[in-house]
Design an enzyme around this catalytic site. Structure first.
Site, PDB file in Angstrom:
ATOM      1  N   SER A   1     -30.988 -16.190  24.889  1.00 33.63           N
ATOM      2  CA  SER A   1     -29.700 -15.651  24.441  1.00 33.63           C
ATOM      3  C   SER A   1     -29.513 -15.818  22.947  1.00 33.63           C
ATOM      4  O   SER A   1     -30.006 -16.787  22.346  1.00 33.63           O
ATOM      5  CB  SER A   1     -28.588 -16.409  25.171  1.00 33.63           C
TER       6      SER A   1
ATOM      7  N   TYR B   1     -24.073 -23.710  26.787  1.00 35.69           N
ATOM      8  CA  TYR B   1     -24.876 -22.579  27.259  1.00 35.69           C
ATOM      9  C   TYR B   1     -26.023 -22.310  26.281  1.00 35.69           C
ATOM     10  O   TYR B   1     -27.185 -22.194  26.680  1.00 35.69           O
ATOM     11  CB  TYR B   1     -23.985 -21.335  27.413  1.00 35.69           C
TER      12      TYR B   1
ATOM     13  N   LYS C   1     -30.222 -22.739  26.846  1.00 32.39           N
ATOM     14  CA  LYS C   1     -31.233 -21.686  26.632  1.00 32.39           C
ATOM     15  C   LYS C   1     -32.276 -22.158  25.622  1.00 32.39           C
ATOM     16  O   LYS C   1     -33.474 -21.922  25.786  1.00 32.39           O
ATOM     17  CB  LYS C   1     -30.547 -20.403  26.144  1.00 32.39           C
TER      18      LYS C   1
END
Ligand code: UDP
Length: 348
Positions: free
Chosen positions: A119, A143, A147
């Protein structure tokens, strides 16, 4: 030789679009999905489906042997930035620990080709935009960290094979695709995002346009951008799915590990996106101004040169109007799906 590809999260949004394209291209597909947020109906009939956690190392290892899998595309994971801020452990458990178990299953069973859904969140707040793959990776939410941690694991495994002098034909290779903001649906209305409790801007706006929500909030109108709202690079899901098919072909033909941005190289503000959804839907749904959402960088736009150079990827749907139209059309279709027995989304 017809390769079998294991697709984790193949019942989800990007996973189901990619599965369909893989099948059209001639690959066999084994979907592993625990249906946490995916839908069984989204998996094409020609794919083999096993309901399972992608992080179940032993069971995944057995499946790899049974189906003679040669490559893995790993979509399964949690994707909601604000949720990662309020419940980080959930993100580290699923996005990092489960990814590690899956990677170990691949190593145990000799699978050497791995494509990972990363991402743009790994960049945090980039010093300049468009941001290229060499930019510093300083995530600003769990998040993004989850990743980045998986990217590091993949990179270290790739490096260790070289350091251990493994022959090139036995070395582990991966492509990490750093998605910018994925949106839209198949143009014929046959497939799209059905994730329950959606939080992503275009999906939420289409729900508002369809009357499924009373209003939509703009999270932050005091950013240092032209109209004060955040800027994102919105990429059509079909273009993104095709990037995976091209990355697979690249790895299978001996390509070296790569980290590639997936975006169009230009951005739109939240206000511009909402204006476009109102225009294509002809619905003037209510828009309210709200405070900033934790974990949001002001602007994220991809430098897209590298993916073109490495994979030859050229966008086909680089058009915000087309993205919003297809997303809106799909939102209507979802209402029909809700009414068919066995095809309800979990939100229904
Ligand atoms: N956003 C918003 N209202 C919403 C959903 C999102 O204003 O209901 C904003 C969000 O704050 C961000 C942009 O839209 O600036 C894109 O957010 P999204 O959740 O779609 O994707 P993200 O960039 O977080 O991956």
């Amino acid at each position: 030789m017809q390769h079998t590809v294991l697709v984790t999260g193949g019942a989800g949004y990007i996973g189901s679009h990619t599965t369909r394209q893989l099948l059209h291209t001639g690959y066999r597909v084994l979907v592993v999905d625990n249906l946490y947020s995916g839908n069984k109906w989204a998996i094409p009939e020609q794919a083999v489906f096993v309901e399972l956690d992608a992080g179940n190392r032993e069971a995944v290892g057995r499946l790899i042997h049974e189906h003679d899998v040669t490559a893995v595309i790993h979509f399964a994971g949690h994707i909601v930035v604000p949720e990662s801020v309020s419940d980080p452990a959930k993100y580290y458990a699923n996005n990092v620990a489960n990814s590690l178990h899956l990677i170990e299953a691949c190593r145990d069973s000799g699978v050497r080709h791995f494509i990972f859904s990363s991402s743009a969140a790994v960049y945090g707040t980039p010093a300049s935009i468009p941001v290229d793959e060499e930019a510093d990776t300083v995530p600003i939410n769990p998040y993004g960290f989850s990743k980045l941690a998986t990217e590091w694991m993949l990179q270290d495994l790739t490096n260790s094979d070289r350091i251990n002098n493994k022959p090139a034909s036995q070395c582990f290779n991966h492509v990490a695709l750093r998605y910018f903001n994925v949106a839209g649906a198949a143009l014929d209305g046959s497939l799209g995002q059905a994730t329950p409790d959606a939080t992503h801007l275009i999906k939420v706006a289409c729900e508002a346009a369809c009357g499924k929500r009373d209003q939509i909030a703009i999270f932050g109108t005091d950013y240092d951008t032209e109209d004060g709202t955040c800027i994102r690079d919105y990429i059509h899901v079909e273009d993104l799915a095709r990037a995976h098919v091209m990355a697979l072909r690249y790895l299978l033909s001996g390509g070296e590990s790569q980290t590639l941005n997936c975006g169009y190289g230009h951005g739109f503000s939240v206000r511009e996106v909402l204006g476009m959804v109102q225009k294509v839907s002809k619905k003037r749904f209510a828009v309210v101004e709200a405070k900033r959402r934790p974990g949001d960088p002001p602007a994220l736009v991809a430098e897209k040169t590298k993916i073109h150079e490495v994979l030859g990827w050229i966008p086909e749907y680089d058009d915000l109007k087309m993205i919003c139209e297809s997303a809106y059309k799909w939102e209507h279709k979802l209402e029909q799906l809700h009414r068919k027995p066995g095809m309800e989304t979990k939100a229904g």
